[in-house]
Design a protein around this motif. Sequence first.
Motif, PDB file in Angstrom:
ATOM      1  N   TRP D 113       0.786  -1.249  -0.073  1.00  0.00           N
ATOM      2  CA  TRP D 113      -0.018  -0.096   0.060  1.00  0.00           C
ATOM      3  C   TRP D 113       0.857   1.280   0.033  1.00  0.00           C
ATOM      4  O   TRP D 113       0.408   2.291  -0.434  1.00  0.00           O
ATOM      5  CB  TRP D 113      -1.076  -0.094   1.368  1.00  0.00           C
ATOM      6  CG  TRP D 113      -2.215  -0.902   0.739  1.00  0.00           C
ATOM      7  CD1 TRP D 113      -2.353  -1.856   1.276  1.00  0.00           C
ATOM      8  CD2 TRP D 113      -3.223  -0.260  -0.264  1.00  0.00           C
ATOM      9  NE1 TRP D 113      -3.688  -2.484   0.810  1.00  0.00           N
ATOM     10  CE2 TRP D 113      -4.195  -1.478   0.112  1.00  0.00           C
ATOM     11  CE3 TRP D 113      -3.399   0.789  -0.645  1.00  0.00           C
ATOM     12  CZ2 TRP D 113      -5.243  -1.373  -0.925  1.00  0.00           C
ATOM     13  CZ3 TRP D 113      -4.781   0.810  -1.423  1.00  0.00           C
ATOM     14  CH2 TRP D 113      -5.579  -0.132  -1.433  1.00  0.00           C
ATOM     15  N   ILE D 170     -13.107  -4.702  -3.665  1.00  0.00           N
ATOM     16  CA  ILE D 170     -13.722  -5.248  -2.245  1.00  0.00           C
ATOM     17  C   ILE D 170     -12.421  -5.419  -1.425  1.00  0.00           C
ATOM     18  O   ILE D 170     -12.182  -5.042  -0.247  1.00  0.00           O
ATOM     19  CB  ILE D 170     -14.971  -6.117  -2.445  1.00  0.00           C
ATOM     20  CG1 ILE D 170     -15.914  -5.354  -2.746  1.00  0.00           C
ATOM     21  CG2 ILE D 170     -14.900  -6.588  -0.934  1.00  0.00           C
ATOM     22  CD1 ILE D 170     -17.122  -6.456  -3.151  1.00  0.00           C
ATOM     23  N   GLU D 172      -9.268  -5.024  -1.589  1.00  0.00           N
ATOM     24  CA  GLU D 172      -8.545  -3.931  -1.449  1.00  0.00           C
ATOM     25  C   GLU D 172      -9.023  -2.942  -0.607  1.00  0.00           C
ATOM     26  O   GLU D 172      -8.134  -2.376   0.466  1.00  0.00           O
ATOM     27  CB  GLU D 172      -7.734  -3.396  -2.716  1.00  0.00           C
ATOM     28  CG  GLU D 172      -6.993  -4.480  -3.780  1.00  0.00           C
ATOM     29  CD  GLU D 172      -6.712  -3.921  -4.850  1.00  0.00           C
ATOM     30  OE1 GLU D 172      -7.260  -2.920  -5.360  1.00  0.00           O
ATOM     31  OE2 GLU D 172      -5.528  -4.381  -5.407  1.00  0.00           O
ATOM     32  N   GLY D 173     -10.147  -2.719  -0.699  1.00  0.00           N
ATOM     33  CA  GLY D 173     -10.731  -1.537   0.201  1.00  0.00           C
ATOM     34  C   GLY D 173     -10.663  -2.111   1.642  1.00  0.00           C
ATOM     35  O   GLY D 173     -10.341  -1.357   2.571  1.00  0.00           O
ATOM     36  N   LEU D 174     -11.149  -3.386   1.943  1.00  0.00           N
ATOM     37  CA  LEU D 174     -11.160  -3.954   3.230  1.00  0.00           C
ATOM     38  C   LEU D 174      -9.554  -4.032   4.057  1.00  0.00           C
ATOM     39  O   LEU D 174      -9.244  -3.656   4.987  1.00  0.00           O
ATOM     40  CB  LEU D 174     -11.628  -5.257   3.323  1.00  0.00           C
ATOM     41  CG  LEU D 174     -13.156  -5.380   3.096  1.00  0.00           C
ATOM     42  CD1 LEU D 174     -13.662  -6.777   2.940  1.00  0.00           C
ATOM     43  CD2 LEU D 174     -13.823  -4.440   3.989  1.00  0.00           C
ATOM     44  N   VAL D 176      -7.210  -1.712   3.060  1.00  0.00           N
ATOM     45  CA  VAL D 176      -6.629  -0.578   3.456  1.00  0.00           C
ATOM     46  C   VAL D 176      -7.431  -0.034   4.656  1.00  0.00           C
ATOM     47  O   VAL D 176      -6.617   0.536   5.447  1.00  0.00           O
ATOM     48  CB  VAL D 176      -6.739   0.287   2.196  1.00  0.00           C
ATOM     49  CG1 VAL D 176      -8.189   0.946   2.093  1.00  0.00           C
ATOM     50  CG2 VAL D 176      -5.615   1.603   2.727  1.00  0.00           C
ATOM     51  N   GLU D 177      -8.681  -0.401   4.820  1.00  0.00           N
ATOM     52  CA  GLU D 177      -9.282   0.006   6.248  1.00  0.00           C
ATOM     53  C   GLU D 177      -8.616  -0.636   7.409  1.00  0.00           C
ATOM     54  O   GLU D 177      -8.511  -0.250   8.447  1.00  0.00           O
ATOM     55  CB  GLU D 177     -10.625  -0.392   5.976  1.00  0.00           C
ATOM     56  CG  GLU D 177     -11.623   0.941   5.110  1.00  0.00           C
ATOM     57  CD  GLU D 177     -11.548   2.073   5.851  1.00  0.00           C
ATOM     58  OE1 GLU D 177     -11.649   2.263   7.069  1.00  0.00           O
ATOM     59  OE2 GLU D 177     -11.345   3.095   5.221  1.00  0.00           O
ATOM     60  N   GLU D 180      -5.071   0.581   8.447  1.00  0.00           N
ATOM     61  CA  GLU D 180      -5.287   1.765   9.165  1.00  0.00           C
ATOM     62  C   GLU D 180      -6.049   1.692  10.372  1.00  0.00           C
ATOM     63  O   GLU D 180      -5.959   2.586  11.277  1.00  0.00           O
ATOM     64  CB  GLU D 180      -5.910   2.858   8.348  1.00  0.00           C
ATOM     65  CG  GLU D 180      -4.906   3.330   7.122  1.00  0.00           C
ATOM     66  CD  GLU D 180      -5.582   4.362   6.265  1.00  0.00           C
ATOM     67  OE1 GLU D 180      -6.668   4.718   6.409  1.00  0.00           O
ATOM     68  OE2 GLU D 180      -5.083   4.838   5.204  1.00  0.00           O
ATOM     69  N   ASN D 181      -6.712   0.618  10.690  1.00  0.00           N
ATOM     70  CA  ASN D 181      -7.523   0.249  11.812  1.00  0.00           C
ATOM     71  C   ASN D 181      -7.227  -1.121  12.081  1.00  0.00           C
ATOM     72  O   ASN D 181      -8.528  -1.479  12.523  1.00  0.00           O
ATOM     73  CB  ASN D 181      -8.882   0.740  11.660  1.00  0.00           C
ATOM     74  CG  ASN D 181      -9.079   1.950  10.809  1.00  0.00           C
ATOM     75  OD1 ASN D 181      -9.192   3.149  11.818  1.00  0.00           O
ATOM     76  ND2 ASN D 181      -9.418   2.143   9.725  1.00  0.00           N
TER      77      ASN D 181
END
Lengths: 204, 204, 204, 204
Positions: D113, D170, D172-174, D176-177, D180-181
């Motif tokens: 990332w 989907i 990739e979005g998960l 990155v979230e 970060e969390n």
Amino acid sequence: MAKDKVEKSREKAANEQAIKAAALKLFSEKGFYATSTRDLTEAAGVSKGTLYWYYKSKEEVAFSLVSDMLGDFLELIERARDEGGPVIARLERLVADVAELYYRETDYLRLLWKFRADRSFIFSKEYTERVTSYYVKIRGALEAMVEQGIAAGEIREVDPRLMAFILLGITEGLEVEWLENEEEFSMRDALEVTMRMMVTSLTR
Amino acid sequence: MAKDKVEKSREKAANEQAIKAAALKLFSEKGFYATSTRDLTEAAGVSKGTLYWYYKSKEEVAFSLVSDMLGDFLELIERARDEGGPVIARLERLVADVAELYYRETDYLRLLWKFRADRSFIFSKEYTERVTSYYVKIRGALEAMVEQGIAAGEIREVDPRLMAFILLGITEGLEVEWLENEEEFSMRDALEVTMRMMVTSLTR
Amino acid sequence: MAKDKVEKSREKAANEQAIKAAALKLFSEKGFYATSTRDLTEAAGVSKGTLYWYYKSKEEVAFSLVSDMLGDFLELIERARDEGGPVIARLERLVADVAELYYRETDYLRLLWKFRADRSFIFSKEYTERVTSYYVKIRGALEAMVEQGIAAGEIREVDPRLMAFILLGITEGLEVEWLENEEEFSMRDALEVTMRMMVTSLTR
Amino acid sequence: MAKDKVEKSREKAANEQAIKAAALKLFSEKGFYATSTRDLTEAAGVSKGTLYWYYKSKEEVAFSLVSDMLGDFLELIERARDEGGPVIARLERLVADVAELYYRETDYLRLLWKFRADRSFIFSKEYTERVTSYYVKIRGALEAMVEQGIAAGEIREVDPRLMAFILLGITEGLEVEWLENEEEFSMRDALEVTMRMMVTSLTR
DNA sequence: GATGAATGAGTGTTCATTCAT
DNA sequence: TATGAATGAACACTCATTCAT
């Protein structure tokens, strides 16, 4: 006649030979700074360590080559000085021999020029002195020949010291023009023509 | 008569001036490679950033100096070529002017020699071409003068191209000997003596 | 509907405008590190000094742009949260609005991604916190909507917190794929299709 | 199952290992720009020269890491594509494997990332093309699986190309979230829940 | 003799930021 | 407001040389 410089050291280890040949090629093409020890050892097909086994520094490799060529040049001039017979004839033969040397060892000649301008920054004090002394001896031999010519009445009264600078300067100037324009004129012709003009003037 | 090179740009920013002066001094003393940008900027009393404000590289600093001197030299020769009158007289005046230029701008002359052998490794393609073209033009102008002399019957039938190489070569050879032995002989005398000998031969 | 971001600040000095527009263009194309203040000021047609008159650092220019876009996005989501009516319908409208925002402000969207990975090294502590708090609020609003949906019986019992991460993650994943393959699929379709699938599952 | 990436090259020189480990740590923490070669070599406990003995540039160090992770990810997906049996089951297993990979190689995932947004400015043309081709192959394999599913009647008629973008987006979005969390939700759960919802919809 | 991994001081150059004007 | 010359720390990278094997 002097053997080919690289051949000369045939008896030395093949690796030392290879390093010297690679150095002659690379230094004369690209100069000292643009040639790295990596270039050198790769071209010679040896490792870095081997370079430092035979030479104590990159500088020493360079010096050995410069010294070879200056030695040959000096030998030629000193022989001319010490031969008997008329000075003018000796000078003319010397010019022919020098031209022959230049054609035979063009790489060495180019190498000499590559080191000329920067030599005092490339070579440490010790080596610089040795290089300089070659030039001093060369000029000295030339000066002696002019003196011989004046003494013998072959050459009119000129300042032998100045004339040595001039004769050497002319040769070097033609050298450098030729090296930069090898295709465009014959070094042999230029040297011969110029020296004939000078000699004519020198002898009245 | 051309103003002193450094003076020439008096109107430019003081810092640019200082950089140029420092570069002339250092490059002509030590050459391009042995002069670092650190040396340059310290000698000029400016920061590294300032060097790169005025010049886009160390190379460009060098080129600007080399170009200055070659330009002056070319100007002198082209003026001699284009003046009317007998060629021999013009050649003699040119020789005197060149000698004067060398004495006035000895640092620049030395700088030129420092860049001569390695110039194609110091300068990128673009700059190398521009430097080379100066030398080509200089030789061309000399060649034209010889042709003029032959046409006018002042000079005997010689190859003008070869003669240009020879005349330039002689000058350069004397230059380099003088730069290395400044104390030992007068460049003015050597040039004058040599050129007189050549001219005598050229005119029979 | 939100005015064009650059237009929004029409009332500000033309130079500040120009800087912002140049920054949006350059940062979104090349990212923060590959855009120098020189690039920025040249593209904006102002001097370096002017940049620092309006912004106290390159970082602040970046922050102001990032902040603009995150603010718009947050506004959209908070409006959806606070509107009355069925949650599913609000979610569907939000998805359409978001898609519209992305198409309208594609440069801003790309800029957001350029800063995503490195934001904590680009932005100092203070700014990083402010950026993070946008993301927290955005997720919070999403979570609230899911809770509303569950409370109203529109959505089956799921973990609202996890679902907020998932919904945001999906949107962001589609964003990044679209930005890298803009020609290859329609963001609008992808978002709509995906969200319909999710909603179908969420409502049984 | 693929060995730990760092372990993989256990047989290589210890220093190369140390550099790679330090690079993984620093690049994944701070990104490419914020990690200097000084940081890298100090963290690895080697000198600057050693870095350049093993890698020809900082960029190459980065590429080798990025390439490792993308290679592993691609392998997983291509294996799933090429296994026989029902597509849905394979997709579900793939999701589990991917989640496992992410947990095992979280540093590598973070590194990916870090390079995503700026990769075309970090990597030269040659490397950028190689990185891009990984993503293209990954999407291609996913598309092929969807096509297999449609052909077998397991999945309803959808656009396989768009669905590949969506499924990858989907994930990739998960990713990155989650990166970060990390503390706030389980990547495994999120991926599983989301994919189950998608699969339900895809199979009617 | 020969290797090649390792060193670290040194290089030319960049760039965000400042400030006198 | 606006300029652009000036700064200097930081950067990626090179290279002659050393030395354990």
